[in-house]
Design a protein around this motif. Structure first.
Motif, mmCIF file in Angstrom:
data_model
loop_
_atom_site.group_PDB
_atom_site.id
_atom_site.type_symbol
_atom_site.label_atom_id
_atom_site.label_comp_id
_atom_site.label_asym_id
_atom_site.label_seq_id
_atom_site.Cartn_x
_atom_site.Cartn_y
_atom_site.Cartn_z
ATOM 1 N N GLU A 216 -20.221 -52.256 -18.684
ATOM 2 C CA GLU A 216 -21.496 -51.869 -18.079
ATOM 3 C C GLU A 216 -22.389 -51.207 -19.145
ATOM 4 O O GLU A 216 -21.891 -50.710 -20.169
ATOM 5 N N PRO A 217 -23.715 -51.177 -18.928
ATOM 6 C CA PRO A 217 -24.596 -50.491 -19.884
ATOM 7 C C PRO A 217 -24.172 -49.042 -20.086
ATOM 8 O O PRO A 217 -23.601 -48.415 -19.186
ATOM 9 N N ARG A 218 -24.459 -48.504 -21.264
ATOM 10 C CA ARG A 218 -24.005 -47.156 -21.612
ATOM 11 C C ARG A 218 -24.478 -46.113 -20.600
ATOM 12 O O ARG A 218 -23.735 -45.193 -20.251
ATOM 13 N N VAL A 219 -25.715 -46.245 -20.143
ATOM 14 C CA VAL A 219 -26.222 -45.250 -19.187
ATOM 15 C C VAL A 219 -25.427 -45.292 -17.893
ATOM 16 O O VAL A 219 -25.191 -44.258 -17.260
ATOM 17 N N ARG A 220 -24.984 -46.465 -17.482
ATOM 18 C CA ARG A 220 -24.178 -46.574 -16.268
ATOM 19 C C ARG A 220 -22.771 -46.031 -16.516
ATOM 20 O O ARG A 220 -22.158 -45.440 -15.623
ATOM 21 N N GLN A 221 -22.260 -46.240 -17.718
ATOM 22 C CA GLN A 221 -20.947 -45.683 -18.040
ATOM 23 C C GLN A 221 -20.971 -44.159 -17.945
ATOM 24 O O GLN A 221 -20.031 -43.542 -17.443
ATOM 25 N N ARG A 222 -22.044 -43.543 -18.447
ATOM 26 C CA ARG A 222 -22.142 -42.080 -18.365
ATOM 27 C C ARG A 222 -22.173 -41.618 -16.919
ATOM 28 O O ARG A 222 -21.507 -40.652 -16.550
ATOM 29 N N PHE A 223 -22.961 -42.296 -16.100
ATOM 30 C CA PHE A 223 -23.037 -41.889 -14.704
ATOM 31 C C PHE A 223 -21.683 -42.071 -14.024
ATOM 32 O O PHE A 223 -21.247 -41.203 -13.255
ATOM 33 N N THR A 224 -21.011 -43.194 -14.306
ATOM 34 C CA THR A 224 -19.702 -43.424 -13.704
ATOM 35 C C THR A 224 -18.710 -42.349 -14.123
ATOM 36 O O THR A 224 -17.946 -41.826 -13.290
ATOM 37 N N LEU A 225 -18.709 -41.986 -15.409
ATOM 38 C CA LEU A 225 -17.789 -40.950 -15.880
ATOM 39 C C LEU A 225 -18.080 -39.624 -15.187
ATOM 40 O O LEU A 225 -17.161 -38.909 -14.767
ATOM 41 N N ALA A 226 -19.359 -39.291 -15.026
ATOM 42 C CA ALA A 226 -19.715 -38.062 -14.314
ATOM 43 C C ALA A 226 -19.308 -38.149 -12.849
ATOM 44 O O ALA A 226 -18.885 -37.159 -12.246
ATOM 45 N N HIS A 227 -19.422 -39.326 -12.255
ATOM 46 C CA HIS A 227 -19.014 -39.546 -10.865
ATOM 47 C C HIS A 227 -17.505 -39.320 -10.716
ATOM 48 O O HIS A 227 -17.059 -38.641 -9.779
ATOM 49 N N GLU A 228 -16.719 -39.900 -11.634
ATOM 50 C CA GLU A 228 -15.260 -39.732 -11.549
ATOM 51 C C GLU A 228 -14.868 -38.270 -11.777
ATOM 52 O O GLU A 228 -13.957 -37.754 -11.119
ATOM 53 N N LEU A 229 -15.559 -37.596 -12.698
ATOM 54 C CA LEU A 229 -15.343 -36.163 -12.877
ATOM 55 C C LEU A 229 -15.650 -35.426 -11.581
ATOM 56 O O LEU A 229 -14.960 -34.469 -11.211
ATOM 57 N N GLY A 230 -16.678 -35.879 -10.867
ATOM 58 C CA GLY A 230 -17.035 -35.268 -9.593
ATOM 59 C C GLY A 230 -15.914 -35.340 -8.580
ATOM 60 O O GLY A 230 -15.656 -34.369 -7.857
ATOM 61 N N HIS A 231 -15.228 -36.477 -8.516
ATOM 62 C CA HIS A 231 -14.083 -36.576 -7.596
ATOM 63 C C HIS A 231 -13.047 -35.503 -7.926
ATOM 64 O O HIS A 231 -12.501 -34.850 -7.027
ATOM 65 N N HIS A 232 -12.779 -35.319 -9.208
ATOM 66 C CA HIS A 232 -11.797 -34.311 -9.625
ATOM 67 C C HIS A 232 -12.298 -32.906 -9.326
ATOM 68 O O HIS A 232 -11.585 -32.097 -8.720
ATOM 69 N N TRP A 233 -13.529 -32.608 -9.738
ATOM 70 C CA TRP A 233 -14.026 -31.243 -9.622
ATOM 71 C C TRP A 233 -14.245 -30.845 -8.166
ATOM 72 O O TRP A 233 -14.070 -29.672 -7.808
ATOM 73 N N CYS A 234 -14.607 -31.783 -7.330
ATOM 74 C CA CYS A 234 -14.839 -31.479 -5.916
ATOM 75 C C CYS A 234 -13.533 -31.377 -5.126
ATOM 76 O O CYS A 234 -13.558 -31.086 -3.927
ATOM 77 N N GLY A 235 -12.402 -31.629 -5.776
ATOM 78 C CA GLY A 235 -11.115 -31.478 -5.115
ATOM 79 C C GLY A 235 -10.822 -32.536 -4.088
ATOM 80 O O GLY A 235 -10.142 -32.271 -3.094
ATOM 81 N N HIS A 236 -11.335 -33.741 -4.309
ATOM 82 C CA HIS A 236 -11.060 -34.817 -3.362
ATOM 83 C C HIS A 236 -9.577 -35.163 -3.378
ATOM 84 O O HIS A 236 -8.888 -34.931 -4.365
ATOM 85 N N ASP A 237 -9.093 -35.715 -2.293
ATOM 86 C CA ASP A 237 -7.644 -35.852 -2.108
ATOM 87 C C ASP A 237 -6.985 -36.586 -3.271
ATOM 88 O O ASP A 237 -7.636 -37.274 -4.039
ATOM 89 N N GLY A 238 -5.685 -36.434 -3.373
ATOM 90 C CA GLY A 238 -4.961 -36.862 -4.554
ATOM 91 C C GLY A 238 -4.691 -38.336 -4.682
ATOM 92 O O GLY A 238 -4.030 -38.758 -5.625
ATOM 93 N N GLY A 239 -5.172 -39.164 -3.756
ATOM 94 C CA GLY A 239 -4.954 -40.599 -3.880
ATOM 95 C C GLY A 239 -5.855 -41.221 -4.931
ATOM 96 O O GLY A 239 -6.821 -40.618 -5.395
ATOM 97 N N MET A 240 -5.541 -42.448 -5.317
ATOM 98 C CA MET A 240 -6.363 -43.154 -6.294
ATOM 99 C C MET A 240 -7.702 -43.524 -5.663
ATOM 100 O O MET A 240 -7.758 -44.075 -4.566
ATOM 101 N N VAL A 241 -8.779 -43.221 -6.372
ATOM 102 C CA VAL A 241 -10.122 -43.571 -5.911
ATOM 103 C C VAL A 241 -10.665 -44.654 -6.828
ATOM 104 O O VAL A 241 -10.769 -44.451 -8.042
ATOM 105 N N ILE A 242 -10.992 -45.814 -6.272
ATOM 106 C CA ILE A 242 -11.596 -46.902 -7.043
ATOM 107 C C ILE A 242 -13.038 -47.049 -6.607
ATOM 108 O O ILE A 242 -13.327 -47.209 -5.417
ATOM 109 N N ASP A 243 -13.951 -46.982 -7.575
ATOM 110 C CA ASP A 243 -15.377 -47.016 -7.256
ATOM 111 C C ASP A 243 -16.003 -48.332 -7.706
ATOM 112 O O ASP A 243 -15.832 -48.764 -8.854
ATOM 113 N N THR A 244 -16.726 -48.951 -6.806
ATOM 114 C CA THR A 244 -17.440 -50.171 -7.136
ATOM 115 C C THR A 244 -18.788 -49.834 -7.752
ATOM 116 O O THR A 244 -19.269 -48.697 -7.680
#
Length: 239
Positions: free
Chosen positions: A71-99
């Motif tokens: 994906e374009p670099r700007v989208r990669q940054r947003f995705t990485l921040a999104h995945e960090l958000g799942h961790h930081w927000c304490g979302h449940d421990g299952g695998m989260v796959i984002d489209t």
């Protein structure tokens, strides 16, 4: 109007910046450095299956974050921040796959709304936008802001809309503008972080390089059953 979950995600992002000792309004010099070295989460940037943006995978007491490196670099940054958000927000421990559609905001799932709001606030804090423009931001203003924060013009415009800082008329002008021509005319450059300098996929955080996990991600070793299921759901066969 922001929802309960988007408000919660944005609040968690402000708390994260404060807890991590980051400037509350400045651009992040390198999001990948923040995730790997400050938060302490390993990252894999690889060729994921079509339609996938990233994932947050349980890894013992921590998480392993995946980003689609095609994906374009700007989208990669947003995705990485999104995945960090799942961790930081304490979302449940299952695998989260984002489209790709999920990180583009086409979701009504509470956890995904929180993660998207976290990413938006973490990358472009509202405090940095308030009072930045004397009047309505022009298309040039929006693109200059995007280049400064390493985000896409579309995401930056959406952020201004979220914060109530751009009118319908200015939004229409932004959508009507030739963004490519404006980018060149303004002499804007790509954001100079490590994500932009990754030349070959897959990229693995240095802490993974000499590990069995790293070898499994590269396809050089067999993964344990749980990780093998995750990799099969994420990685394109050529990765």
């Amino acid at each position: 109007m922001p929802s309960l979950h988007s408000n919660r995600g944005a609040k968690r992002a402000r708390e994260a910046r404060a807890a991590l000792g980051l400037d509350l309004g400045a651009p992040l010099s390198c999001l990948l450095d923040v995730v790997e070295d400050v938060v302490g989460l390993p990252v894999v940037i690889a060729t994921l299956l079509d339609g996938l943006a990233g994932a947050c995978v349980p890894l013992g007491p921590t998480r392993l974050l995946f980003v689609n490196g095609t994906e374009p670099r700007v989208r990669q940054r947003f995705t990485l921040a999104h995945e960090l958000g799942h961790h930081w927000c304490g979302h449940d421990g299952g695998m989260v796959i984002d489209t790709i559609e999920t990180v583009a905001g086409k979701t009504t799932t509470p956890y995904e709304n929180e993660a998207n709001a976290f990413a938006a606030e973490f990358l472009i804090p509202k405090v940095a936008l308030t009072g930045r423009f004397a009047g309505d931001p022009t298309p040039d203003d929006v693109l200059t802001l995007a280049a400064e924060y390493g985000t896409s013009g579309v995401m930056t415009h959406f952020r201004l809309r979220q914060c109530g800082l751009i009118t319908e008329a200015a939004s229409a002008a932004f959508h009507a503008a030739d963004h490519g021509a404006a980018w060149e005319r303004l002499g804007l450059a790509g954001y100079p972080d490590r994500i932009a300098r990754i030349a070959q996929l897959p990229y693995l955080s240095p802490r993974l390089e000499s590990t069995h996990l790293g070898a499994a991600v590269r396809g050089d070793a067999a993964a344990d059953s749980r990780l093998a299921v995750a990799l099969a759901r994420l990685l394109a066969p050529s990765s």
